[in-house]
Design a protein around this motif. Structure first.
Motif: not given
Length: 76
Positions: A4-9, A11-12, A15, A38, A42
């Motif tokens: 998974i992309l670090s940027s997605q982590v 964002i999580l 949130d 995640e 990552m």
């Protein structure tokens, strides 16, 4: 397993923090578990991973304080 992309982590984690701030304990616990999974999946950007893990640790501590506080409020 797919990385998974670090940027997605990131964002999580953002949130998750939002749920912490709104005292949404069930959502907080679900998202916390997702963030933990995640982080393990990552991409390997060691510098960024280290920073995200620090942020995660801070939010985890804050989450524990919020959960304890909400428990005390509901007990009264």
């Amino acid at each position: 397993m797919k990385k998974i992309l670090s940027s997605q982590v990131g964002i999580l984690i953002n949130d998750w923090y939002r749920f912490i701030r709104t005292f949404s304990v069930p959502d907080t616990e679900i998202l916390k578990e997702q963030v933990e999974r995640e982080i393990e999946n990552m991409e390997e950007y060691q510098d960024y991973i280290a920073k995200l893990k620090i942020i995660y640790a801070l939010f985890e501590e804050y989450n524990e304080l919020e959960v304890k506080e909400s428990f005390l409020v509901f007990r009264k």
